[in-house]
Design a protein around this motif. Sequence first.
Motif, PDB file in Angstrom:
ATOM      1  N   GLU B 227       0.815  -1.205   0.000  1.00 27.32           N
ATOM      2  CA  GLU B 227       0.000   0.000   0.000  1.00 27.32           C
ATOM      3  C   GLU B 227       0.857   1.267   0.000  1.00 27.32           C
ATOM      4  O   GLU B 227       0.552   2.220  -0.712  1.00 27.32           O
ATOM      5  CB  GLU B 227      -0.917  -0.025   1.225  1.00 27.32           C
ATOM      6  CG  GLU B 227      -2.084   0.911   1.087  1.00 27.32           C
ATOM      7  CD  GLU B 227      -3.257   0.452   1.948  1.00 27.32           C
ATOM      8  OE1 GLU B 227      -3.493  -0.761   1.996  1.00 27.32           O
ATOM      9  OE2 GLU B 227      -3.907   1.308   2.564  1.00 27.32           O
ATOM     10  N   VAL B 228       1.950   1.270   0.777  1.00 28.04           N
ATOM     11  CA  VAL B 228       2.771   2.482   0.779  1.00 28.04           C
ATOM     12  C   VAL B 228       3.508   2.656  -0.544  1.00 28.04           C
ATOM     13  O   VAL B 228       3.689   3.778  -1.011  1.00 28.04           O
ATOM     14  CB  VAL B 228       3.765   2.544   1.964  1.00 28.04           C
ATOM     15  CG1 VAL B 228       3.026   2.741   3.257  1.00 28.04           C
ATOM     16  CG2 VAL B 228       4.660   1.345   2.031  1.00 28.04           C
ATOM     17  N   PHE B 229       3.910   1.558  -1.160  1.00 25.97           N
ATOM     18  CA  PHE B 229       4.512   1.674  -2.489  1.00 25.97           C
ATOM     19  C   PHE B 229       3.547   2.360  -3.436  1.00 25.97           C
ATOM     20  O   PHE B 229       3.914   3.256  -4.196  1.00 25.97           O
ATOM     21  CB  PHE B 229       4.843   0.289  -3.051  1.00 25.97           C
ATOM     22  CG  PHE B 229       6.288  -0.066  -2.904  1.00 25.97           C
ATOM     23  CD1 PHE B 229       7.246   0.672  -3.571  1.00 25.97           C
ATOM     24  CD2 PHE B 229       6.685  -1.106  -2.096  1.00 25.97           C
ATOM     25  CE1 PHE B 229       8.582   0.366  -3.419  1.00 25.97           C
ATOM     26  CE2 PHE B 229       8.017  -1.418  -1.945  1.00 25.97           C
ATOM     27  CZ  PHE B 229       8.963  -0.689  -2.601  1.00 25.97           C
ATOM     28  N   VAL B 230       2.300   1.915  -3.360  1.00 23.15           N
ATOM     29  CA  VAL B 230       1.284   2.474  -4.242  1.00 23.15           C
ATOM     30  C   VAL B 230       1.133   3.972  -3.982  1.00 23.15           C
ATOM     31  O   VAL B 230       1.075   4.780  -4.911  1.00 23.15           O
ATOM     32  CB  VAL B 230      -0.045   1.734  -4.032  1.00 23.15           C
ATOM     33  CG1 VAL B 230      -1.167   2.449  -4.741  1.00 23.15           C
ATOM     34  CG2 VAL B 230       0.071   0.305  -4.527  1.00 23.15           C
ATOM     35  N   VAL B 231       1.099   4.335  -2.694  1.00 19.40           N
ATOM     36  CA  VAL B 231       0.941   5.742  -2.347  1.00 19.40           C
ATOM     37  C   VAL B 231       2.109   6.562  -2.889  1.00 19.40           C
ATOM     38  O   VAL B 231       1.923   7.637  -3.477  1.00 19.40           O
ATOM     39  CB  VAL B 231       0.821   5.893  -0.808  1.00 19.40           C
ATOM     40  CG1 VAL B 231       1.077   7.327  -0.386  1.00 19.40           C
ATOM     41  CG2 VAL B 231      -0.533   5.420  -0.351  1.00 19.40           C
ATOM     42  N   VAL B 232       3.327   6.040  -2.721  1.00 17.88           N
ATOM     43  CA  VAL B 232       4.502   6.766  -3.187  1.00 17.88           C
ATOM     44  C   VAL B 232       4.438   6.956  -4.709  1.00 17.88           C
ATOM     45  O   VAL B 232       4.748   8.026  -5.232  1.00 17.88           O
ATOM     46  CB  VAL B 232       5.784   6.005  -2.777  1.00 17.88           C
ATOM     47  CG1 VAL B 232       6.990   6.556  -3.510  1.00 17.88           C
ATOM     48  CG2 VAL B 232       5.987   6.105  -1.285  1.00 17.88           C
ATOM     49  N   ALA B 247      -1.698   9.846  -0.161  1.00 16.88           N
ATOM     50  CA  ALA B 247      -2.232   9.163   1.019  1.00 16.88           C
ATOM     51  C   ALA B 247      -3.634   9.686   1.317  1.00 16.88           C
ATOM     52  O   ALA B 247      -4.558   8.935   1.649  1.00 16.88           O
ATOM     53  CB  ALA B 247      -1.311   9.381   2.221  1.00 16.88           C
ATOM     54  N   LEU B 248      -3.784  10.998   1.169  1.00 13.51           N
ATOM     55  CA  LEU B 248      -5.084  11.626   1.408  1.00 13.51           C
ATOM     56  C   LEU B 248      -6.133  11.090   0.434  1.00 13.51           C
ATOM     57  O   LEU B 248      -7.243  10.713   0.836  1.00 13.51           O
ATOM     58  CB  LEU B 248      -4.919  13.140   1.226  1.00 13.51           C
ATOM     59  CG  LEU B 248      -5.997  14.031   1.797  1.00 13.51           C
ATOM     60  CD1 LEU B 248      -6.014  13.879   3.304  1.00 13.51           C
ATOM     61  CD2 LEU B 248      -5.736  15.478   1.411  1.00 13.51           C
ATOM     62  N   ILE B 249      -5.768  11.041  -0.839  1.00 13.35           N
ATOM     63  CA  ILE B 249      -6.722  10.562  -1.853  1.00 13.35           C
ATOM     64  C   ILE B 249      -7.127   9.124  -1.568  1.00 13.35           C
ATOM     65  O   ILE B 249      -8.315   8.773  -1.552  1.00 13.35           O
ATOM     66  CB  ILE B 249      -6.091  10.674  -3.257  1.00 13.35           C
ATOM     67  CG1 ILE B 249      -5.920  12.147  -3.641  1.00 13.35           C
ATOM     68  CG2 ILE B 249      -6.942   9.951  -4.291  1.00 13.35           C
ATOM     69  CD1 ILE B 249      -5.150  12.358  -4.921  1.00 13.35           C
ATOM     70  N   VAL B 272      -6.984   2.990  -8.200  1.00  9.01           N
ATOM     71  CA  VAL B 272      -6.603   4.407  -8.229  1.00  9.01           C
ATOM     72  C   VAL B 272      -5.240   4.565  -8.888  1.00  9.01           C
ATOM     73  O   VAL B 272      -5.038   5.431  -9.755  1.00  9.01           O
ATOM     74  CB  VAL B 272      -6.568   4.987  -6.793  1.00  9.01           C
ATOM     75  CG1 VAL B 272      -5.976   6.388  -6.793  1.00  9.01           C
ATOM     76  CG2 VAL B 272      -7.957   5.003  -6.193  1.00  9.01           C
ATOM     77  N   MET B 273      -4.297   3.696  -8.507  1.00 12.98           N
ATOM     78  CA  MET B 273      -2.957   3.812  -9.080  1.00 12.98           C
ATOM     79  C   MET B 273      -3.000   3.588 -10.592  1.00 12.98           C
ATOM     80  O   MET B 273      -2.353   4.321 -11.345  1.00 12.98           O
ATOM     81  CB  MET B 273      -2.002   2.810  -8.444  1.00 12.98           C
ATOM     82  CG  MET B 273      -0.621   2.827  -9.062  1.00 12.98           C
ATOM     83  SD  MET B 273       0.613   1.992  -8.076  1.00 12.98           S
ATOM     84  CE  MET B 273       0.224   0.288  -8.405  1.00 12.98           C
TER      85      MET B 273
END
Lengths: 397, 623
Positions: B227-232, B247-249, B272-273
């Motif tokens: 999940e954090v990879f995706v956010v980055v 992260a907000l989105i 989303v990504m």
Amino acid sequence: MRQVMVGLAALAALAGGAHAQQGEIRIGEINSYSGLPAFTEPYRKGWQLAVEEINAAGGVNGKTLVVVSKDDGGKPADAVTAANELLSRDKVDMLAGAFFSHIGLALADFAKQKQVFYLAGEPLTDAIVWSAGNKYTFRLRPSNYMQAAMLADEAAKLPAKRWATIAPNYEYGQSAVKVFKELLSKKRPDIEWVGEQWPPQGKIEAGPVVQAVAAMRPEAILNVTFGPDLVKLVREGNSRGLFKDRSVVSFLTGEPEYIDPLKEETPEGWIVTGYPWNTIKTDAHNAFFKAYEAKYKDYPRLGSVVGYALVKSAAAIMTKAGSTDTDKMIAAAEGLAFETPFGPAQFRAIDHQATLGAYVGKTAVKDGKGVMVDSVYRDGKDFLPSDADVKAMRPAN
Amino acid sequence: MDFLVVQFLTGLAGASSLFLVASGLSIIFGVTRIVNFAHGAFYMLGAYAAYSLTERWEGALGFWGGIVAAAIGVAAVGALVEVTLLRRIYRAPELFQLLATFGVTLVVQDLSIILWGPEDLVGRRAPGFRSSISILGQQVPSYDLFLIALGPLVLGLIWLLFHRTRFGVLVRAATQDRDMVAALGVNQRWLFTGVFALGVFLAALGGALQLPRDAVSHTMDLRIIVEVFVVVVIGGLGSVAGAYVAALIVAELNAFGILVLPQVSLVLVFAVMAIVLVVRPYGLFGRPEGPPRTGTAGLIRPWRPFSGGERIAVAVGLVAAAALPLVGGSYLLSVGAEIAIFCLFAASLQLLMSAGGIASFGHAAYFGLGSYGAALAAKTLGWPLPAALAAGAALGTAGAALFGWFCVRLSGVYFAMLTLAFAQIAWSIAFQWTSVTGGDNGILGIWPPPWAGSPAAFYWIALALAAGGIAALRVIAFSPFGYALRAVRDSALKAEAVGISRRAVQWTAFVVAGGFAALAGALFAYLKGSVFPDNLAIPLSVDGLVMVLLGGVETVTGAVVGAVLFRALTIVLMSYTDYSKLVLGLLVVVLVVAFPKGVVGSLQGLRPPWRRAAAPPVAVPAR
């Protein structure tokens, strides 16, 4: 650490496979030891105790009982690899074990293909004895359907009419919700289902889920989450007042594996299935409890009971069959009555499901710990569908 | 209305938690270009350490002191890992560090069970933030408000650090152009160590701060890492502010998405990504990088087909493998078939990674589509084995053609993450579409017919198809098409100038690789007798990457050796110990240090010096 060393030593001796000794009966056991140690460590202690007791009493049919145990890493494909190894290298006489439903199903199908006896311990899916059931597979624990039926009985007594559900988004959660809804609506046609939440297993965003459920304004909630998801749900629910003045019915929450970590945050008054080890006073349980505590200096978890009863029932099957021939074991197991720490149970001939039951009670906090109170044992045989329904679901062998 | 406001606040709190971890990952990647797979492990260690400290130290000071001390302690561990492990392999081919951090992750998973026990741990609530506050008539935990404030605060502190200190200026400079920073005489060693420790500190702090609302368990790392990879990536690599916006989105879309479609969390971040990357190929705030100053050409030894002697050696090896049924029992044969299948899978990924220079993080999608294609053809259509295998390969090829068309529009890590997104979307379809795929209960009863059913017969089939497939992949690598693919890899600009279309060539390679992976997956379905969504899940994609990197990403088909090594080790270790991850992780770390170009790559390096590539001055050239 010891096991690591054993593993390294074993690596060096890769080529040498274990071979069946004369005078041994071997059970090949598979479970998610590396992925789910919270369940499998007490579970292993349980079956080890059973093996010790059986061999101290002279073994099975005059032979020593040996359990060869393998890790499945939480993956069905690796479980099949392990089953292959157990069969062809370790020459086991039957397969047993598994935790996850899909792994249980993969092993059941493997057993059917290889025509070998498989005794599933923990997998809860109804499919393993019904829609995907087969001649070679038996299951010990009360299934999803049975637990749903036990809880629906209690839920029907509640005044609540507006119900919401929270369940992990996979087969276990889906079928738990489906059966519970069906059975409860049958008993209480006045009930309204006001909403559902389906967080992904292991990845619940508890805050938004709790808010969403609160917005449905339910009078009662069915919860099927467990493990870390349950902890998060309970903490957010407590902070946001979700459980205040609402009834909650919850699968498995009374099992020590899930209620113990909650400590003083355990919500009070939830109706749950579980294992109140400190309040069961039957002779069968006392004997098991004392032996377990003496050996491990720890109290048993539900996994311990499952592991213990798994091996005890397997031994009972082989004793009655008087042999380790697969067909003879199947014939012996069908209708076999056996003893468990929860009392007597039986493998039904019609679908190979054991009638082992579960305790239903309420959660409470005592001395900063989560416990189950007012628990009653529900015998599994009273919470199964009619024989006609079972026959309709189960494929003919 | 009141409810929506509170739901928004709840989403904000989730965004802050996500951002803390993601910002660390973003900073580490920006400067060192390390795809830090161990970031989740450090997050988990932070939570465990904080649990131990806050249980021991009493009072408010004990709690907050414990949180900070845990983060600092874990950052020190991170620095140690950087100095002792990663520093040795900065010169290795791109993505190789991923292998090292993967090893670290495996070790940490088992170590945390050994050190902290198997049960979930529930830490105490934060002093001063135990209660909840009534906002618009709804109860909001005060700790959520604390987190809501903390996210922007940390963002501000990072901004100050980056804009008001020399360290920060160097970090920004290195993120933009590492070669230039090195050329100006900056000591990159300590810069990298400092950045890595900072990133790990943020991860550990993020983990420690979950103490009052989560359970600490040994599965925390895997829950967060993807999940954090995706956010980055959504935010744009190296952009800390982008990570916050992303992260907000993600958090808000999840908070509101579950109101409309309660099942949406399963796939939301990946959807989303995928959308963001299709629309903005460098994430929301990322910038396209200029063409690489030095291509990878200088790094990679010129390839050549097998010489006569090598051909004989390979033939002898194949004959020996084919003779296995003469000596091995049925277990050994089933393991042999499994290894052959994974050799084909890894070799197909290698065509993309080595010849194409594009790393797929979602190659399991095509393996899994192959499995499902074969299973559905066999079960619902009743097709025989050869037709079902063909159907599996066809479904995987079609999937690769569809997904690949979007993916090849991107490059680098963005490409990799889009493949991951599509793989997860395919996974969630297999998982959720119960009426066709059986959901997570899978499809059962896919066994080979009697003529192929004996372990020896199936082993030969698997071996023949795998060997044939790998040979075909080698032929492709040395065909004119293979040269075009390598030209695009080495210099997209020059290749385009001589009339080679980057996208067309890479898309073709993607489809070919997907097709062979699908063939492997179809065989796998028959080997195991059942198909589950696991067959296209992330762990399998990671296994594929590990096999290629272990074999040597600069080789033509070194992945075959990597696959044999990794799969055999996994199977043997799992059979003998419950701590297979610990042993495997340590072995991976040792192999990484011993063979910094992969096993085959490093052994080839022992050849005459004229074959060896000139070592790059510092680390891997920026791309």
